[in-house]
Enzyme design. Structure first.
Site, PDB file in Angstrom:
ATOM      1  N   CYS A  46      -5.229   5.354   3.437  1.00  0.00           N
ATOM      2  CA  CYS A  46      -4.569   6.137   2.390  1.00  0.00           C
ATOM      3  C   CYS A  46      -4.420   5.340   1.097  1.00  0.00           C
ATOM      4  O   CYS A  46      -4.476   4.110   1.080  1.00  0.00           O
ATOM      5  CB  CYS A  46      -3.213   6.638   2.865  1.00  0.00           C
ATOM      6  SG  CYS A  46      -1.973   5.367   2.973  1.00  0.00           S
ATOM      7  N   CYS A  48      -1.760   4.834  -0.688  1.00  0.00           N
ATOM      8  CA  CYS A  48      -0.586   3.958  -0.806  1.00  0.00           C
ATOM      9  C   CYS A  48      -0.818   2.635  -0.075  1.00  0.00           C
ATOM     10  O   CYS A  48      -0.174   1.639  -0.403  1.00  0.00           O
ATOM     11  CB  CYS A  48       0.695   4.653  -0.363  1.00  0.00           C
ATOM     12  SG  CYS A  48       0.778   5.148   1.338  1.00  0.00           S
TER      13      CYS A  48
END
Length: 136
Positions: A46, A48
């Site tokens: 992902c 993040c």
């Protein structure tokens, strides 16, 4: 499962910084139960993880106190290792990315995905270094 060629650069990002990649339940248990402190990073694909978690984990290592052992497992790839790590992170629910600090096999500090999303790497690294200063 993500293709190996997709996750390779994400794995290398932490491996180059000194994190040992763990692939089995036994390796995770041995690392977490090792004497001293162990930082476990549950890596992921992902955004993040790329923008916040991995940079924070690496930045935190500039602290004078740091964990004795640095390990990582990859969510969506290293299923056995990730499941074992997450079981040792109870009562926290599974999340990725996430980071956990263990001391002599005991969970002493946890950073969940919701602590990572939307926060700059420097803030996350500061959170980690405060834990290092207390437990390492």
């Amino acid at each position: 499962m993500y293709p190996a060629e997709l996750v390779k650069p994400m794995r290398e990002d932490l491996a180059i910084a000194g994190f040992e990649e763990l692939y089995t339940a036994e390796a995770v248990e041995n690392a977490i139960n090792a004497e001293g402190t162990t930082l476990v990073v549950v890596n992921s694909v992902c955004g993040c993880a790329a923008a916040n978690a991995r940079p924070a984990a690496k930045l935190s290592l500039q602290n004078s106190k740091k964990p004795d052992h640095l390990v990582t497992v990859f969510a969506g790839v290293d299923t056995e290792a990730v499941d074992t790590a997450r079981n040792l992170m109870v009562p926290f629910p599974p999340s990725s990315p996430s980071m956990a600090l263990f001391k002599d096999g005991e969970l002493v500090h946890m950073i969940e995905r919701h602590h990572i999303e939307g926060r700059p790497a420097e803030m996350i690294a500061e959170n980690l270094t405060e834990a290092y200063n207390e437990f390492c």
